[in-house]
Write a protein that holds these residues in place. Structure first.
Motif, mmCIF file in Angstrom:
data_model
loop_
_atom_site.group_PDB
_atom_site.id
_atom_site.type_symbol
_atom_site.label_atom_id
_atom_site.label_comp_id
_atom_site.label_asym_id
_atom_site.label_seq_id
_atom_site.Cartn_x
_atom_site.Cartn_y
_atom_site.Cartn_z
ATOM 1 N N HIS A 92 0.840 -1.197 0.000
ATOM 2 C CA HIS A 92 0.000 0.000 0.000
ATOM 3 C C HIS A 92 0.879 1.251 0.000
ATOM 4 O O HIS A 92 1.648 1.462 0.932
ATOM 5 N N GLY A 93 0.766 2.044 -1.046
ATOM 6 C CA GLY A 93 1.565 3.266 -1.142
ATOM 7 C C GLY A 93 2.929 2.984 -1.726
ATOM 8 O O GLY A 93 3.268 1.842 -2.076
ATOM 9 N N PRO A 94 3.762 4.027 -1.835
ATOM 10 C CA PRO A 94 5.109 3.837 -2.386
ATOM 11 C C PRO A 94 5.992 3.053 -1.409
ATOM 12 O O PRO A 94 5.920 3.254 -0.207
ATOM 13 N N ARG A 120 7.392 -6.941 17.757
ATOM 14 C CA ARG A 120 7.862 -5.581 18.078
ATOM 15 C C ARG A 120 8.810 -5.594 19.271
ATOM 16 O O ARG A 120 9.797 -4.857 19.289
ATOM 17 N N THR A 121 8.560 -6.446 20.257
ATOM 18 C CA THR A 121 9.468 -6.496 21.410
ATOM 19 C C THR A 121 10.835 -7.056 21.017
ATOM 20 O O THR A 121 11.812 -6.825 21.717
ATOM 21 N N TRP A 122 10.916 -7.785 19.898
ATOM 22 C CA TRP A 122 12.194 -8.332 19.427
ATOM 23 C C TRP A 122 12.898 -7.395 18.469
ATOM 24 O O TRP A 122 13.939 -7.740 17.913
ATOM 25 N N GLY A 123 12.324 -6.220 18.220
ATOM 26 C CA GLY A 123 12.979 -5.249 17.351
ATOM 27 C C GLY A 123 12.371 -5.101 15.970
ATOM 28 O O GLY A 123 12.826 -4.289 15.168
ATOM 29 N N TRP A 124 11.354 -5.905 15.642
ATOM 30 C CA TRP A 124 10.691 -5.772 14.351
ATOM 31 C C TRP A 124 9.908 -4.468 14.330
ATOM 32 O O TRP A 124 9.362 -4.040 15.347
ATOM 33 N N GLN A 125 9.844 -3.829 13.160
ATOM 34 C CA GLN A 125 9.154 -2.553 12.999
ATOM 35 C C GLN A 125 8.097 -2.679 11.915
ATOM 36 O O GLN A 125 8.345 -3.276 10.866
ATOM 37 N N GLU A 126 6.929 -2.093 12.160
ATOM 38 C CA GLU A 126 5.873 -2.094 11.154
ATOM 39 C C GLU A 126 6.175 -1.004 10.131
ATOM 40 O O GLU A 126 6.453 0.129 10.501
ATOM 41 N N VAL A 127 6.107 -1.359 8.846
ATOM 42 C CA VAL A 127 6.433 -0.383 7.794
ATOM 43 C C VAL A 127 5.297 -0.184 6.795
ATOM 44 O O VAL A 127 5.433 0.585 5.854
ATOM 45 N N GLY A 128 4.191 -0.868 6.982
ATOM 46 C CA GLY A 128 3.073 -0.688 6.067
ATOM 47 C C GLY A 128 2.237 -1.943 5.965
ATOM 48 O O GLY A 128 2.340 -2.853 6.794
ATOM 49 N N GLN A 129 1.411 -1.961 4.927
ATOM 50 C CA GLN A 129 0.535 -3.102 4.693
ATOM 51 C C GLN A 129 0.673 -3.550 3.251
ATOM 52 O O GLN A 129 1.066 -2.780 2.377
ATOM 53 N N HIS A 163 -1.242 -6.243 0.227
ATOM 54 C CA HIS A 163 -2.400 -7.056 -0.153
ATOM 55 C C HIS A 163 -1.903 -8.288 -0.892
ATOM 56 O O HIS A 163 -1.139 -8.176 -1.843
ATOM 57 N N ARG A 164 -2.306 -9.452 -0.418
ATOM 58 C CA ARG A 164 -1.888 -10.706 -1.044
ATOM 59 C C ARG A 164 -3.100 -11.446 -1.599
ATOM 60 O O ARG A 164 -4.112 -11.586 -0.921
ATOM 61 N N LEU A 165 -2.971 -11.914 -2.828
ATOM 62 C CA LEU A 165 -4.021 -12.726 -3.441
ATOM 63 C C LEU A 165 -3.762 -14.189 -3.123
ATOM 64 O O LEU A 165 -2.624 -14.564 -2.872
ATOM 65 N N PRO A 166 -4.738 -15.069 -3.134
ATOM 66 C CA PRO A 166 -6.139 -14.795 -3.444
ATOM 67 C C PRO A 166 -6.870 -14.226 -2.236
ATOM 68 O O PRO A 166 -6.426 -14.395 -1.110
ATOM 69 N N GLY A 167 -7.983 -13.601 -2.508
ATOM 70 C CA GLY A 167 -8.835 -13.126 -1.424
ATOM 71 C C GLY A 167 -8.553 -11.703 -1.023
ATOM 72 O O GLY A 167 -7.675 -11.037 -1.568
ATOM 73 N N PRO A 168 -9.291 -11.240 -0.033
ATOM 74 C CA PRO A 168 -9.211 -9.844 0.390
ATOM 75 C C PRO A 168 -8.161 -9.603 1.477
ATOM 76 O O PRO A 168 -8.206 -8.597 2.159
ATOM 77 N N THR A 169 -7.227 -10.532 1.648
ATOM 78 C CA THR A 169 -6.312 -10.461 2.784
ATOM 79 C C THR A 169 -5.334 -9.295 2.676
ATOM 80 O O THR A 169 -4.603 -9.172 1.697
ATOM 81 N N THR A 170 -5.346 -8.440 3.695
ATOM 82 C CA THR A 170 -4.349 -7.388 3.828
ATOM 83 C C THR A 170 -3.514 -7.725 5.053
ATOM 84 O O THR A 170 -4.052 -7.981 6.126
ATOM 85 N N LEU A 171 -2.197 -7.761 4.875
ATOM 86 C CA LEU A 171 -1.287 -8.185 5.932
ATOM 87 C C LEU A 171 -0.397 -7.027 6.369
ATOM 88 O O LEU A 171 -0.071 -6.141 5.572
ATOM 89 N N GLN A 172 -0.009 -7.069 7.638
ATOM 90 C CA GLN A 172 0.916 -6.089 8.190
ATOM 91 C C GLN A 172 2.338 -6.492 7.775
ATOM 92 O O GLN A 172 2.698 -7.659 7.874
ATOM 93 N N VAL A 173 3.125 -5.540 7.285
ATOM 94 C CA VAL A 173 4.518 -5.804 6.899
ATOM 95 C C VAL A 173 5.417 -5.358 8.046
ATOM 96 O O VAL A 173 5.364 -4.200 8.469
ATOM 97 N N LEU A 174 6.232 -6.278 8.553
ATOM 98 C CA LEU A 174 7.192 -5.952 9.601
ATOM 99 C C LEU A 174 8.593 -6.254 9.097
ATOM 100 O O LEU A 174 8.802 -7.251 8.395
ATOM 101 N N VAL A 175 9.540 -5.391 9.462
ATOM 102 C CA VAL A 175 10.928 -5.596 9.059
ATOM 103 C C VAL A 175 11.824 -5.601 10.294
ATOM 104 O O VAL A 175 11.511 -4.975 11.312
ATOM 105 N N LEU A 176 12.924 -6.336 10.186
ATOM 106 C CA LEU A 176 13.924 -6.384 11.247
ATOM 107 C C LEU A 176 15.256 -5.962 10.650
ATOM 108 O O LEU A 176 15.907 -6.735 9.943
ATOM 109 N N PRO A 177 15.673 -4.690 10.886
ATOM 110 C CA PRO A 177 16.969 -4.236 10.376
ATOM 111 C C PRO A 177 18.090 -4.944 11.118
ATOM 112 O O PRO A 177 18.063 -5.063 12.343
#
Length: 199
Positions: free
Chosen positions: A86-88, A152-161, A163-177
């Motif tokens: 979602h978004g750039p 999040r307690t282990w250092g992962w950060q939310e960076v956006g959402q 959308h994965r097919l099939p279906g209407p599933t929108t997932l949270q994207v987390l990254v661990l630098p």
């Protein structure tokens, strides 16, 4: 407590352990008794697809029996993994992806009795370390608040959402630098020669 050993499996070994992995998944989930069979089948279907992905890698944790696993794949340099974001896409994620130093953790499953011992985190860190990743990425269902909170307690950060097919599933994207955190790059995502987009 029994000593927990970590062992790497290739795709064929993982397929050979599929029933045990599915049992572990059911034991680790909070599914109601009526949902267990369906959840088990969904896990087996996902695993069957995941082991076919290029670069698939799995770590299992064993004591007297299978107590946990984490598996994933390198994120392709072409950026296709981020389709549906979602978004750039943030520039630092784009650069790290193009450098080939991003590893996606597709799933982490740990027996409930092992959570207190940090096994899930240990499996993830070892898998990312084995691949010399500069960034780990994982997707979590937005309604799974407990998993998001633990990551999040282990250092992962939310960076956006995403959308994965099939279906209407929108997932949270987390990254661990996994880079060194400095005053110039407090997020650990330094832009150095290793992470520059190839010309």
């Amino acid at each position: 407590m029994d000593t927990v050993r970590l062992r790497r499996l290739n795709r064929w070994q993982a397929e050979g352990l599929r029933e045990d992995l599915a049992d572990l998944y059911v034991e680790s989930s909070a599914a109601s008794p009526g949902e267990e069979f369906r959840d088990r089948q969904k896990f087996l279907l996902r695993l069957a697809g995941d082991v076919q992905l290029p670069g698939f890698d799995m770590l299992v944790a064993e004591a007297q029996s299978l107590t946990g696993c984490a598996f994933g794949v390198p994120v392709p340099r072409d950026g296709s993994w981020w389709e549906g974001f979602h978004g750039p896409l943030p520039q630092n994620l784009e650069q790290l992806t193009a450098s080939g130093h991003v590893f996606a953790i597709l799933d982490t499953v740990v027996h409930p009795h092992q959570h207190a011992h940090g096994l899930a985190r240990r499996l993830q860190e070892r898998l990312l370390g084995d691949h010399e990743a500069s960034l780990g990425v994982t997707l979590v269902d937005r309604s799974d608040h407990s998993t998001c909170a633990a990551l999040r307690t282990w250092g992962w950060q939310e960076v956006g959402q995403i959308h994965r097919l099939p279906g209407p599933t929108t997932l949270q994207v987390l990254v661990l630098p996994l880079g060194e955190r400095t005053s110039e790059h407090p997020d650990g995502l330094a832009h150095n020669d290793r992470t520059q987009r190839p010309e």
